[in-house]
Design an enzyme around this catalytic site. Sequence first.
Site, PDB file in Angstrom:
ATOM      1  N   HIS A 158       0.923 -15.413 -32.770  1.00  0.00           N
ATOM      2  CA  HIS A 158       1.821 -14.746 -33.714  1.00  0.00           C
ATOM      3  C   HIS A 158       1.192 -14.771 -35.089  1.00  0.00           C
ATOM      4  CE1 HIS A 158       5.494 -13.680 -35.853  1.00  0.00           C
ATOM      5  NE2 HIS A 158       5.910 -13.220 -34.701  1.00  0.00           N
ATOM      6  N   ASP A 172       8.219 -12.685 -26.904  1.00  0.00           N
ATOM      7  CA  ASP A 172       8.041 -11.761 -25.785  1.00  0.00           C
ATOM      8  C   ASP A 172       7.660 -12.469 -24.499  1.00  0.00           C
ATOM      9  OD1 ASP A 172       8.476  -9.330 -27.266  1.00  0.00           O
ATOM     10  OD2 ASP A 172       6.664  -9.889 -28.335  1.00  0.00           O
TER      11      ASP A 172
HETATM   12  N1  COA Z   1      -4.668 -15.096 -26.443  1.00  0.00           N
HETATM   13  C1  COA Z   1      -5.907 -15.562 -26.744  1.00  0.00           C
HETATM   14  N2  COA Z   1      -6.409 -15.591 -27.980  1.00  0.00           N
HETATM   15  C2  COA Z   1      -5.623 -15.124 -28.971  1.00  0.00           C
HETATM   16  C3  COA Z   1      -4.328 -14.648 -28.725  1.00  0.00           C
HETATM   17  C4  COA Z   1      -3.854 -14.635 -27.397  1.00  0.00           C
HETATM   18  N3  COA Z   1      -2.650 -14.159 -27.118  1.00  0.00           N
HETATM   19  N4  COA Z   1      -3.780 -14.261 -29.889  1.00  0.00           N
HETATM   20  C5  COA Z   1      -4.709 -14.477 -30.836  1.00  0.00           C
HETATM   21  N5  COA Z   1      -5.820 -14.987 -30.280  1.00  0.00           N
HETATM   22  C6  COA Z   1      -7.050 -15.364 -30.975  1.00  0.00           C
HETATM   23  C7  COA Z   1      -7.869 -14.111 -31.248  1.00  0.00           C
HETATM   24  O1  COA Z   1      -8.749 -13.823 -30.182  1.00  0.00           O
HETATM   25  C8  COA Z   1      -8.593 -14.488 -32.508  1.00  0.00           C
HETATM   26  O2  COA Z   1      -9.653 -15.344 -32.143  1.00  0.00           O
HETATM   27  P1  COA Z   1     -11.000 -15.425 -33.032  1.00  0.00           P
HETATM   28  O3  COA Z   1     -10.579 -15.996 -34.360  1.00  0.00           O
HETATM   29  O4  COA Z   1     -11.871 -16.349 -32.237  1.00  0.00           O
HETATM   30  O5  COA Z   1     -11.525 -14.020 -33.128  1.00  0.00           O
HETATM   31  C9  COA Z   1      -7.564 -15.338 -33.264  1.00  0.00           C
HETATM   32  O6  COA Z   1      -6.702 -15.870 -32.261  1.00  0.00           O
HETATM   33  C10 COA Z   1      -6.751 -14.563 -34.267  1.00  0.00           C
HETATM   34  O7  COA Z   1      -6.237 -13.392 -33.623  1.00  0.00           O
HETATM   35  P2  COA Z   1      -5.792 -12.119 -34.425  1.00  0.00           P
HETATM   36  O8  COA Z   1      -5.470 -11.029 -33.463  1.00  0.00           O
HETATM   37  O9  COA Z   1      -6.789 -11.814 -35.503  1.00  0.00           O
HETATM   38  O10 COA Z   1      -4.521 -12.683 -35.156  1.00  0.00           O
HETATM   39  P3  COA Z   1      -3.260 -11.881 -35.539  1.00  0.00           P
HETATM   40  O11 COA Z   1      -2.473 -12.709 -36.457  1.00  0.00           O
HETATM   41  O12 COA Z   1      -3.618 -10.516 -35.997  1.00  0.00           O
HETATM   42  O13 COA Z   1      -2.609 -11.765 -34.083  1.00  0.00           O
HETATM   43  C11 COA Z   1      -1.133 -11.125 -32.438  1.00  0.00           C
HETATM   44  C12 COA Z   1      -1.295 -11.790 -33.805  1.00  0.00           C
HETATM   45  C13 COA Z   1       0.323 -11.238 -32.043  1.00  0.00           C
HETATM   46  C14 COA Z   1      -1.548  -9.659 -32.536  1.00  0.00           C
HETATM   47  C15 COA Z   1      -2.030 -11.847 -31.382  1.00  0.00           C
HETATM   48  O14 COA Z   1      -1.706 -13.220 -31.316  1.00  0.00           O
HETATM   49  C16 COA Z   1      -1.943 -11.199 -30.013  1.00  0.00           C
HETATM   50  O15 COA Z   1      -2.655 -10.227 -29.739  1.00  0.00           O
HETATM   51  N6  COA Z   1      -1.070 -11.735 -29.096  1.00  0.00           N
HETATM   52  C17 COA Z   1      -0.871 -11.134 -27.799  1.00  0.00           C
HETATM   53  C18 COA Z   1       0.124  -9.985 -27.913  1.00  0.00           C
HETATM   54  C19 COA Z   1       1.530 -10.478 -28.172  1.00  0.00           C
HETATM   55  O16 COA Z   1       2.027 -11.372 -27.505  1.00  0.00           O
HETATM   56  N7  COA Z   1       2.198  -9.832 -29.130  1.00  0.00           N
HETATM   57  C20 COA Z   1       3.569 -10.121 -29.477  1.00  0.00           C
HETATM   58  C21 COA Z   1       3.662 -10.775 -30.807  1.00  0.00           C
HETATM   59  S1  COA Z   1       5.332 -11.296 -31.127  1.00  0.00           S
END
Ligand code: COA
Length: 380
Positions: free
Chosen positions: A260, A316
Site C-alpha cells: 500500500h 482487497d
Molecule cells: N508484492 C511484491 N512486491 C511488492 C508489492 C507486492 N504486492 N507491492 C510493492 N512491492 C514492492 C515493489 O516491487 C517495489 O520493490 P522495489 O523497491 O524492489 O522496486 C516496492 O515494493 C515499492 O513498490 P511500488 O509499486 O513502487 O510502491 P507503491 O507505493 O507505488 O505501490 C501498490 C503501492 C499498491 C501499487 C503496490 O503495493 C502493489 O502493486 N500492490 C499489489 C496491487 C494491490 O494490491 N493493490 C491494491 C492497493 S489497496
Amino acid sequence: MEPTIHHGLAGVYVAPTDICGIDGEGGRLFYRGYDINDLTEATYAEVVYLLWHGVLPTQAQLEAFRADLLPHYPIPDKVMELLHCLPEGTDPMHMLQAGVAMLAAFDDNPDEVDPDNVRRIGRSLVVQFPNLVATYDRIRKGKEPLEPKSELGLAGNFLYLLNGEVPNPAAVRVMNTVLLVHAEHGSNASTFVARASASTLTDVYSAIAAAVGSLKGPLHGGANEAVMRTLEKIGSVEGVEPYVMDTLAKPKGRIMGFGHRVYKVLDPRGIILRNVATELAKESSEAKWFEMSLEMERVMNREMDKRGRQIRANLDFFSASVYRMLGIPVDLYTPIFAVARVSGWMAHLFEQYADNHLMRPLLKYQGERGTPFVPIAERG
Ligand code: COA
C-alpha cells in the site's frame, strides 16, 4: 534549479481535507475523526451521512436522510432499456461507467455544481450504483430485474437486488461492513481523479465516471478480482507457498492484495474483513479460498520480514474471500468497491467544489527543442 520529480505524486499534498485521516505507520483510519473500528457498529447509511455532513446523524436526521434518498431508488426506464442493450460479456465496470453517463443523460440538471445540485446527484448515485450493479448482473443472467426495496436499507437492498430474496440480518451486517470499510480512503487514485476532474468545474457525473475508470485498475480497486483470480490459478493451500516464492523470485514479481502506498503495517480494514471472513468461513462451503488467503499472508509476512520490507495485506486481499463466501461473481468485486466508494468520492466533490483550485501538475520535459521541420516528401 532542477525541479524535483515526485513519481506517482508520492508525498505530495494537494489540498487540506476534513474527511479522512490515515495513519500509515500506526495502521489507523479515521472518517471525520471516528476510528473505522468504532464505525463498524454503525449502518452504512449513517457512515454516508457522516462523510457528507461531518457528524453522525441523530435518529431523526437519519430518517430524514433516508427519506431524501427515496425518490432516487427507481432505476429510470431508459437506463433499464440501455442496460438490456449492452453486448454479452460487457465488464460490469464498463457498464458502471456507461451507467453513470446514462444517468447524466436522463438528468434534467446534470451540469450545475452548486452545493444543492451536487448533493442531489450524490443522493442519486449512492442509490443508483448498487441498483445498476445488481440489476445488470440479473439481466446478464437472463433474470427479470427487480424493483428496489428501499425499506431494506442500502446494504439490504443491494443484496436483495443481487440475489432476488430478502437477505437475512447476518448477510446484511456483512454487506454493511463491506460497504462502510470501502467507503472512503483519502486521496487514493480514484478519489484524486474525481477531485482533479471536478477541479475543471466539470459536472459530477463526469468526475464520477472518471473515478470509476481509475478504480478499475489492478493496482487499485481491481486488485480484489486479481486476488481471487490468483487464488483460482493456485487452486490449493499447498500451492500457495511455491506460488509466492516463484513470484517473488521474478524481477518485479507482485503478489496481488499486498502493499500500500500509505500503510506500512496491516491495513486496519484488512483486519476487519479478515475477522468477517473468519466468521463466514465457519459455515461456508467456499472456506478454502480464505484458508489459502491465510496461508498466503503467512508466507508473505515471513518473506517480507526476511527482506525487511513493510509490505502487508491490504483491504482487497481479504475482501476477495469474503465475496467468494457470499457467492458473489468475481467480476462484481470491483463494482462493489465502487458501490461503496461513490459515497467517499461525493464527499470529496463537495469539498473540492467548495474551495476549487484547478489541478494542473507539471511534467518535466526532457525531449529536444527546436528540431528543424522537414517536409514529408524529404523525410528519409
Ligand atoms: N508484492 C511484491 N512486491 C511488492 C508489492 C507486492 N504486492 N507491492 C510493492 N512491492 C514492492 C515493489 O516491487 C517495489 O520493490 P522495489 O523497491 O524492489 O522496486 C516496492 O515494493 C515499492 O513498490 P511500488 O509499486 O513502487 O510502491 P507503491 O507505493 O507505488 O505501490 C501498490 C503501492 C499498491 C501499487 C503496490 O503495493 C502493489 O502493486 N500492490 C499489489 C496491487 C494491490 O494490491 N493493490 C491494491 C492497493 S489497496
